[in-house]
Motif scaffolding. Structure first.
Motif, PDB file in Angstrom:
ATOM      1  N   LEU A 252      31.465  41.754  32.792  1.00 15.06           N
ATOM      2  CA  LEU A 252      32.700  40.985  32.936  1.00 15.06           C
ATOM      3  C   LEU A 252      33.903  41.918  32.860  1.00 15.06           C
ATOM      4  CD1 LEU A 252      31.792  37.883  30.754  1.00 15.06           C
ATOM      5  CD2 LEU A 252      31.943  38.000  33.257  1.00 15.06           C
TER       6      LEU A 252
ATOM      7  N   ASP B 174      42.869  37.986  38.266  1.00 13.91           N
ATOM      8  CA  ASP B 174      43.088  36.545  38.092  1.00 13.91           C
ATOM      9  C   ASP B 174      44.116  36.303  36.991  1.00 13.91           C
ATOM     10  OD1 ASP B 174      41.272  35.135  39.971  1.00 13.91           O
ATOM     11  OD2 ASP B 174      39.749  36.315  38.926  1.00 13.91           O
TER      12      ASP B 174
ATOM     13  N   SER C 218      32.295  39.412  43.224  1.00 13.67           N
ATOM     14  CA  SER C 218      32.940  38.820  42.046  1.00 13.67           C
ATOM     15  C   SER C 218      32.916  37.297  42.084  1.00 13.67           C
ATOM     16  CB  SER C 218      34.390  39.330  41.926  1.00 13.67           C
ATOM     17  OG  SER C 218      34.418  40.725  41.803  1.00 13.67           O
ATOM     18  N   TYR C 219      31.743  36.726  42.281  1.00 12.17           N
ATOM     19  CA  TYR C 219      31.644  35.279  42.411  1.00 12.17           C
ATOM     20  C   TYR C 219      31.834  34.555  41.071  1.00 12.17           C
ATOM     21  CZ  TYR C 219      29.860  35.650  47.189  1.00 12.17           C
ATOM     22  OH  TYR C 219      29.730  35.890  48.524  1.00 12.17           O
ATOM     23  N   ARG C 220      31.254  35.077  39.994  1.00 11.07           N
ATOM     24  CA  ARG C 220      31.267  34.357  38.723  1.00 11.07           C
ATOM     25  C   ARG C 220      32.559  34.621  37.974  1.00 11.07           C
ATOM     26  NH1 ARG C 220      28.790  34.930  33.348  1.00 11.07           N
ATOM     27  NH2 ARG C 220      28.086  37.048  33.875  1.00 11.07           N
ATOM     28  N   LYS C 221      33.153  33.557  37.433  1.00 13.38           N
ATOM     29  CA  LYS C 221      34.381  33.642  36.661  1.00 13.38           C
ATOM     30  C   LYS C 221      34.132  33.053  35.281  1.00 13.38           C
ATOM     31  CE  LYS C 221      36.667  34.871  40.467  1.00 13.38           C
ATOM     32  NZ  LYS C 221      37.264  36.199  40.695  1.00 13.38           N
TER      33      LYS C 221
ATOM     34  N   ASP D 174      36.327  32.163  31.580  1.00 13.96           N
ATOM     35  CA  ASP D 174      37.604  32.091  30.871  1.00 13.96           C
ATOM     36  C   ASP D 174      37.371  32.289  29.379  1.00 13.96           C
ATOM     37  OD1 ASP D 174      38.942  31.589  33.242  1.00 13.96           O
ATOM     38  OD2 ASP D 174      38.872  29.416  32.998  1.00 13.96           O
TER      39      ASP D 174
ATOM     40  N   SER E 152      36.118  38.342  35.819  1.00 13.46           N
ATOM     41  CA  SER E 152      35.266  38.334  37.004  1.00 13.46           C
ATOM     42  C   SER E 152      34.104  39.281  36.781  1.00 13.46           C
ATOM     43  CB  SER E 152      36.042  38.783  38.242  1.00 13.46           C
ATOM     44  OG  SER E 152      37.166  37.965  38.473  1.00 13.46           O
ATOM     45  N   THR E 153      32.998  39.018  37.458  1.00 12.71           N
ATOM     46  CA  THR E 153      31.896  39.966  37.402  1.00 12.71           C
ATOM     47  C   THR E 153      32.252  41.207  38.209  1.00 12.71           C
ATOM     48  OG1 THR E 153      30.879  38.753  39.243  1.00 12.71           O
ATOM     49  CG2 THR E 153      30.081  38.275  37.014  1.00 12.71           C
TER      50      THR E 153
ATOM     51  N   ARG F 174      41.030  35.074  32.711  1.00 18.49           N
ATOM     52  CA  ARG F 174      39.872  34.819  33.567  1.00 18.49           C
ATOM     53  C   ARG F 174      39.205  36.140  33.920  1.00 18.49           C
ATOM     54  NH1 ARG F 174      39.863  30.152  37.825  1.00 18.49           N
ATOM     55  NH2 ARG F 174      39.533  29.165  35.788  1.00 18.49           N
TER      56      ARG F 174
END
Length: 259
Positions: free
Chosen positions: A128, A133, A99-102, A104, A93-94, A91
């Motif tokens: 990214l 995570d 770091s809201y956007r994830k 996969d 993260s931005t 996963r």
């Protein structure tokens, strides 16, 4: 014991230097390194009592010779991680403050297609970053080989966050509870401010952009504590200290968050 730790503090960085940026199959970076270090370094002679009295609640410190993670490092080469985890999802993260956007993706896709040097013009929300995570069911066998720093803060327990990131990438200023950060491959530059001194930054600006545009304008009294850590060194940061990071090489790193 103190003499042994001091010797370890000298020998480990030398032994690990053969793995510094570019080794382990990871790409060496071209981000300039600032040799100035304003974070105190210890030589491994710090006792648990002295750590609690002097650093745990008041200021960051770089610990040398307190762990030997050469066995863990040997498992973190590009070739071995791809062989063991290439098909498993990770996963991302931005790389902005929140770091809201994830996203996969398979680990192999991240390493071979997304793990690139930071674009200086890109926003944090468009970058990214693999860190934090981690699926402990899948990565637990790797973490079993990691030796965490020996110092404990009463009432806390440690949780690992493992990451791999490209040259020039990093996380902009943010804060949370206390923890340790250790570089396994590569070099990572740190910038830190105490809780009562909020840094000037935009939460969607990358650390590289902040370093290029904001850092040069800061008067000396407004500059952060800073240093570059390498394999064999562990940085400790106290509770609520602001910090930002910049990977000078493609870096493999692990943090132990104390909560």
């Amino acid at each position: 014991m103190a003499a042994a730790r001091r010797l370890l503090a000298v020998l480990l960085p030398l032994a690990w230097s053969r793995f510094a940026g570019g080794a382990g199959g990871w790409q060496e970076g071209d981000v300039p390194e600032e040799r100035r270090c304003t974070v105190e370094r210890t030589d491994g002679s710090v006792s648990p009592e002295l750590f609690l009295q002097r650093f745990a609640f008041s200021r960051p410190v770089i610990l040398r010779g307190v762990t030997d993670n050469s066995a863990f490092q040997a498992l973190c080469t590009r070739q071995k991680l791809l062989a063991a985890y290439g098909e498993r999802p990770v996963r991302l993260s931005t790389a902005n403050t929140y770091s809201y956007r994830k996203v996969d993706v398979p680990f192999q896709e991240y390493v071979e297609q997304l793990l690139k040097p930071q674009d200086p013009a890109a926003l944090g929300s468009d970058t990214l970053y693999f860190f934090g995570d981690n699926n402990f069911t899948e990565w637990g066998s790797l973490f079993q080989h990691y030796v965490p720093p020996p110092f404990r803060i009463p009432g806390t327990s440690g949780a690992y966050s493992f990451g791999i990131a490209g040259s020039g990438s990093g996380v902009p200023f943010h804060w949370h509870g206390p923890g340790y950060s250790e570089v396994i491959f590569g070099r990572k530059r740190w910038f830190l401010y105490p809780p009562d001194k909020t840094p000037h930054f935009h939460p969607n600006e990358t650390t590289l952009a902040w370093l290029q545009h904001t850092y040069p304008t800061l008067p000396p009294e407004e500059r952060p504590l800073e240093c570059t850590i390498r394999p064999g060194e562990v940085l400790y940061f106290p509770d609520r200290w602001w910090h930002a990071t910049l990977n000078l090489d493609t870096s493999v790193f692990i943090s132990t968050f104390l909560g």
